[in-house]
Design a protein around this motif. Structure first.
Motif: not given
Length: 265
Positions: A25-34
């Motif tokens: 994956v690339q960083g732009s493929d990732l969606h984060l929440h915490s």
């Protein structure tokens, strides 16, 4: 493929780092929440991931959502975003320890595809060991998520009934392997080696031995026999370790780990 992470703790970061290193994956493929942006905001920025405002947005912007929260809050988290799963076909990939597919299914819409995964921290360097189980709805759509984890180590389908044993052998046992390496290194220091040299020798020996087991058709005991010459130093060391309780100690440690995982202690 867009991948969401609800929870960005140590295991989630190990998975993310492993995927990035593998080029999966690339960083732009990732969606984060915490829960606390101050704990992961700088990390998300450093890898080029998108920080979403809430967990609902993670679901809305992802094809696979990795649930990586603590077991004591998983139900509340899923209850809040249940409507988001109802509105979009998204695969839920849970790495929440001790929470079964049936329990997860109680907090998502009927028909939700779920894959339950148990990775270990070695996924960070592409040498992980991950077990998985699928609910019926995921049998035809879990391949994208499974390919992610296959890119950062070995992947094995197991019945959920065997997950506690897997946790002991794969999740906890790296700590036991580190203990063995450290004990070997300390023996090296006792006999005059520097600690860094002793650790390097011991770690590479364990690394090579593990690869030999995985690549050879011989059993571990057969490989022991190949190393242990009649009347030699290896068989003397082996028998001394066994006399001091090496194998029973290892089994007892794993028994204790499994009992704790099953809530039997």
């Amino acid at each position: 493929m867009q991948i969401g992470f609800i929870g960005v703790g140590n295991m989630a970061r190990a998975i993310i780092d492993g995927l990035l290193k593998a080029g999966t994956v690339q960083g732009s493929d990732l969606h984060l929440h915490s829960g606390h942006i101050e704990h992961y905001g700088d990390y998300a920025k450093s890898i080029g991931a998108t920080v979403e405002n809430d967990n609902k947005a993670v679901v809305e912007n992802s094809d696979v959502v990795v649930l990586a929260v603590k077991p004591n809050i998983y139900d509340r988290v899923l209850d809040v975003i249940k409507p988001a799963f109802a509105q979009k076909q998204v695969l839920l990939a849970s790495i929440v320890s001790g929470v079964s597919l049936a329990e997860l299914g109680q907090h998502v819409p009927a028909g939700q595809a779920i894959v339950r995964l148990l990775p270990n921290l070695n996924v960070e360097i592409g040498a992980g060991m991950t077990a998985y189980a699928l609910n019926d709805e995921a049998s035809d759509c879990a391949e994208p998520a499974l390919k992610l984890f296959a890119s950062i180590g070995e992947l094995m389908e197991l019945p959920e009934a065997d997950f506690a044993t897997f946790v002991a052998l794969a999740g906890s046992a790296p700590a036991f392997a580190y203990l063995f390496i450290d004990a070997m290194a300390r023996a090296g220091v006792k006999h005059g080696l520097s600690k860094p040299d002793a650790v390097r020798i011991a770690a590479q020996t364990v690394n090579g031995s593990a690869q030999m087991v995985l690549k050879s058709a011989s059993s571990p005991m057969d490989l022991i026999d190949k190393v242990a010459s009649p009347g030699g130093s290896t068989i003397r060391g082996y028998l001394t370790m066994e006399d001091k309780g090496f194998s029973p100690a290892v089994v007892a440690g794993l028994d204790a780990t499994i009992a704790r995982e099953l809530g039997e202690d």
